[in-house]
Motif scaffolding. Sequence first.
Motif, short mmCIF file in Angstrom:
data_model
loop_
_atom_site.label_atom_id
_atom_site.label_comp_id
_atom_site.label_asym_id
_atom_site.label_seq_id
_atom_site.Cartn_x
_atom_site.Cartn_y
_atom_site.Cartn_z
N VAL A 275 -1.05 -7.97 9.94
CA VAL A 275 -0.42 -6.75 9.47
C VAL A 275 0.83 -6.63 10.06
N LYS B 205 5.34 -9.26 1.96
CA LYS B 205 4.41 -8.70 0.59
C LYS B 205 4.25 -9.87 -0.18
N PRO C 281 0.25 -8.15 4.53
CA PRO C 281 0.19 -6.59 4.17
C PRO C 281 1.13 -6.08 5.22
N LYS D 17 1.35 -1.02 2.15
CA LYS D 17 0.12 -0.83 2.14
C LYS D 17 -0.19 0.60 2.55
#
Length: 286
Positions: free
Chosen positions: A126, A160, A165, A197
Motif C-alpha cells: 500500500v 492504482k 492500492p 482507497k
Amino acid sequence: MHYVDSKTILSPKNGMNLYRGCTHGCIYCDSRSKIYNMNHKFEDIEVKGNSLELLKKELIRRTPAMIGTGSMTDPYIPLEKRLKYIRKSLELIYRYGFGFTCITKSDLVLRDLDLLKKINEKTRVVIQMTLTTADDDLCGILEPNVCPTSRRVEVLKTLKEEGIPTIVWLCPILPYINDTEDNINSILDYCIYAGVKGIFCFEMGLTLREGNREYFYQKLDEHFPDLKERYVEEFGDDYSVPSPNNAKLMSIFKKRTAENGILNNFGDVFEFLTDFPQKSVQSKLI
C-alpha cells in the motif's frame, strides 16, 4: 550526508527508517521538532550504513507482516536515487515474504514499481501519498524540493492502474493558507480521479512545537508577510493549530468521501493499511 551504525532497524511494530533528516524542505515538517533528538543539521541526512544487514537479520527472525516507512523521513529523498537503500530493502522484503507500505511525496517511488508489483503479487503493498494543496504554485512554496501535487496525483493513478492500492494523507492544512473549500474540494477531486482507497484526515490544521515552529515562522516571514504575527496572536505556543474553517471543511471531507466510497475513518483506513494476508505467514512457516 553522513553514515552511522545502528543497533536495530525495525521497531516492535515493524516501522523502518533508513534515513534521518530530509531535503524536501517542507515548511511545516514536524520531524524538525527538538523532541526527536536529531543531533545534526536536518538537511545533513543521517544514513544508517548497516541498515540492510540489520534488516535481513530481523526479517529472518520475525513473522511476516507489513513493513512501514516514511513517518519520520520520506524514504524517497533525492539521496535515495544514488544509494538505493529503499530499493535494496524492497528486495529483502520480497525475498522473505513481508509486505510494504510507505509515506512519500516523491515520484521516485515509481522507479521501484517493478519490485512493488512483485511484492504485491506475493503479499501486499500500500503506497501512501501526502497531498496538502491542489495549487502547484503554492505547493512549490510549502514543499519546495519535491514533485508538485499534480505529479503526485498521476503517480497515485499509475499505482492504482498497476493494482497497487493507495492512501492519501490530507494534511497539514495551514490556517489562512490552504484551508479553503476550493482547496479541499480540489484535493478530493484529485483523490476520486486517482481512485484512492482511503484518506487520513484527522482535523484541518497543523501541529507546531519547538524546532519546527521556528522554521515554519521563518518561512511565513519569507512567503506570507505579516501572517506570523497572526499565528502568534491566535495560537501562541500551542501544539495544536486548528483552522477556523475546520468544521465546514471536515463536513465537506466526510460527505464527499462517503459519497465516493473512500474510507475516511482513521480506524478503517489504518485497518486497511496494516492488514496482512495470513496465507503469506503460513507459507513461510511451512
